[in-house]
Scaffold this active site. Sequence first.
Site, PDB file in Angstrom:
ATOM      1  N   GLU A   1     -72.219  84.713 -53.675  1.00 47.82           N
ATOM      2  CA  GLU A   1     -72.023  85.999 -53.908  1.00 47.82           C
ATOM      3  C   GLU A   1     -72.117  86.942 -52.711  1.00 47.82           C
ATOM      4  O   GLU A   1     -72.815  86.831 -51.675  1.00 47.82           O
ATOM      5  CB  GLU A   1     -73.335  86.718 -54.690  1.00 47.82           C
ATOM      6  CG  GLU A   1     -73.000  88.182 -55.409  1.00 47.82           C
ATOM      7  CD  GLU A   1     -73.995  88.696 -56.311  1.00 47.82           C
ATOM      8  OE1 GLU A   1     -74.586  88.035 -57.226  1.00 47.82           O
ATOM      9  OE2 GLU A   1     -74.105  89.750 -56.205  1.00 47.82           O
TER      10      GLU A   1
ATOM     11  N   LYS B   1     -82.897  89.633 -61.652  1.00 48.76           N
ATOM     12  CA  LYS B   1     -81.571  88.842 -61.310  1.00 48.76           C
ATOM     13  C   LYS B   1     -81.403  89.068 -59.707  1.00 48.76           C
ATOM     14  O   LYS B   1     -80.823  88.120 -58.781  1.00 48.76           O
ATOM     15  CB  LYS B   1     -80.481  89.235 -61.873  1.00 48.76           C
ATOM     16  CG  LYS B   1     -79.176  88.324 -61.610  1.00 48.76           C
ATOM     17  CD  LYS B   1     -78.332  88.853 -60.740  1.00 48.76           C
ATOM     18  CE  LYS B   1     -77.076  87.938 -60.477  1.00 48.76           C
ATOM     19  NZ  LYS B   1     -76.424  88.327 -59.242  1.00 48.76           N
TER      20      LYS B   1
ATOM     21  N   ASP C   1     -85.483  72.881 -56.414  1.00 50.81           N
ATOM     22  CA  ASP C   1     -84.669  72.850 -57.918  1.00 50.81           C
ATOM     23  C   ASP C   1     -84.896  74.510 -58.446  1.00 50.81           C
ATOM     24  O   ASP C   1     -85.837  74.910 -58.713  1.00 50.81           O
ATOM     25  CB  ASP C   1     -85.800  72.074 -58.727  1.00 50.81           C
ATOM     26  CG  ASP C   1     -85.086  71.768 -60.257  1.00 50.81           C
ATOM     27  OD1 ASP C   1     -84.349  72.718 -60.564  1.00 50.81           O
ATOM     28  OD2 ASP C   1     -85.589  71.018 -61.035  1.00 50.81           O
TER      29      ASP C   1
ATOM     30  N   HIS D   1     -71.171  96.654 -51.835  1.00 52.51           N
ATOM     31  CA  HIS D   1     -70.541  95.491 -52.466  1.00 52.51           C
ATOM     32  C   HIS D   1     -69.306  95.339 -52.308  1.00 52.51           C
ATOM     33  O   HIS D   1     -68.952  94.273 -52.001  1.00 52.51           O
ATOM     34  CB  HIS D   1     -71.106  95.527 -54.012  1.00 52.51           C
ATOM     35  CG  HIS D   1     -70.845  94.361 -54.779  1.00 52.51           C
ATOM     36  ND1 HIS D   1     -71.838  93.146 -54.767  1.00 52.51           N
ATOM     37  CD2 HIS D   1     -69.803  94.047 -55.635  1.00 52.51           C
ATOM     38  CE1 HIS D   1     -71.266  92.442 -55.504  1.00 52.51           C
ATOM     39  NE2 HIS D   1     -70.152  92.743 -56.158  1.00 52.51           N
TER      40      HIS D   1
HETATM   41  C1  MEV Z   1     -76.373  91.874 -58.178  1.00 51.24           C
HETATM   42  O1  MEV Z   1     -76.140  90.428 -58.025  1.00 51.24           O
HETATM   43  C2  MEV Z   1     -77.826  92.124 -58.237  1.00 51.24           C
HETATM   44  C3  MEV Z   1     -77.843  93.844 -58.454  1.00 51.24           C
HETATM   45  O2  MEV Z   1     -77.470  94.329 -59.766  1.00 51.24           O
HETATM   46  C4  MEV Z   1     -79.513  93.864 -58.724  1.00 51.24           C
HETATM   47  C5  MEV Z   1     -80.238  94.996 -59.198  1.00 51.24           C
HETATM   48  O3  MEV Z   1     -79.460  95.977 -59.738  1.00 51.24           O
HETATM   49  O4  MEV Z   1     -81.492  95.501 -58.682  1.00 51.24           O
HETATM   50  C6  MEV Z   1     -77.763  94.619 -57.723  1.00 51.24           C
END
Ligand code: MEV
Length: 435
Positions: free
Chosen positions: A85, A275, A291, A388
């Site tokens: 990513e 995530k 792992d 991003h």
């Molecule tokens: C993207 O990979 C992760 C985010 O969505 C985490 C978040 O929203 O806190 C930017």
Amino acid sequence: MQNTVSGFSKLSKSEKIDWIVATYFSKNNNARTVLEQYWNSNSKLQQLHDEFIENTITNFYLPFGVAPNFLINGKSYTIPMTIEESSVVAAASKAAKFWYSRGGFKAEVISTKKIGQVHFTYDGSSTELNTFINTIHSKFFSETASITRSMEKRGGGILDIKLNDKSDDLDNYFQLHATFETMDAMGANFINSCLEQFAKTLKREASTNLKGNLEIIMSILSNYVPECLVRAEVSCNISELNENRNLQPEAFAEKFVQAVKIAEIEPYRAVTHNKGIMNGIDAVILATGNDFRAVEAGVHAFASRNGRYSSLTHAEIKGDRFRFWMDIPLALGTVGGLTSLHPLVKLALEMLGRPSARELMQIVAVAGLAQNFAALRSLTTTGIQEGHMKMHLMNILNQFEATPEEKDKLVAYFKTNTVTHSAVSETLNRLRQSN
Ligand code: MEV
């Protein structure tokens, strides 16, 4: 079309590819070339990778990046990260730099216990079973002595074995619930070997000493490790949160804390929030040969331990102090597994100063906290897309097969313009037409 095969694993690599190409690709497709171009010309290195798994036909590259300037408990680290990513390493590096000048990250290992269970059924009296387990308890230790000897020399071993009666939840279901200390090893093989020996001892002793019928169902470690826990945190005076992003430090701190509180009570947000944490964690886990599936499974179970899936991180404002922290279960190893096999994993661990498993737990937790800080900082100020899409720009340019000159020009242009897929496409077309 015939697309099943027998004896596939016995074929040579080239024969395997022949079968794949003949079965799934037309004759003049370049599938074979694509697969072969990722083979390593160093045949020893290639063989090492071939032998990690069965039926290897090629290698799958992921970028191996580094995030420098992490200050953890007063020590500087450059953290290796393996991830696809685009914005993750950049975000980690930014957060590292931000906190470097504000005292850095603090991390501490809270506990390092791991769990394994022998699941079995027993159709007799549970009181009788309990007494029986107490009688043979020392045999579990003596009969695993050959397995535990070297782990005990390193300071680890079996800490505890107890009987759990689960028959209220599932008829006749009991378990031996064992706790282990595995020091610098992740310990899966050690734990599973001990458990399988416990099961043999249990079955044998039961056949002569118990009235009822005892059946072993399975023996396996648990990836739920709430007692293999590490805390990472940062704190500073609120006035130091001088973000320069159209927000005063106080307003930023409050918005940030509110964003964390939302993730604490709202599962839809918590999953995405966590995530983002795992973006940092998985990347270091992969780079250090650990792992990531085990860690993912354990972490998300931990995030739901109170009955509602919730944020792993927490934040507070107390007086003029801002504090942001996370407790996270991480069962990691710095010996065994891939750690002494994969050349890049060895290099990654070397770069981290050959950490113990405890130190690696701290580094990984910090990478997760840093990632969450970076994500929330963007989300509560500029929004996530700006950074991003800037990082994603190179992927879009590669999709359009931009030349190095075109890339330079477009990167310069998009320093002050909003990146979208169509904006990149139009700007590139304009540039190409003007030449
Ligand atoms: C993207 O990979 C992760 C985010 O969505 C985490 C978040 O929203 O806190 C930017």
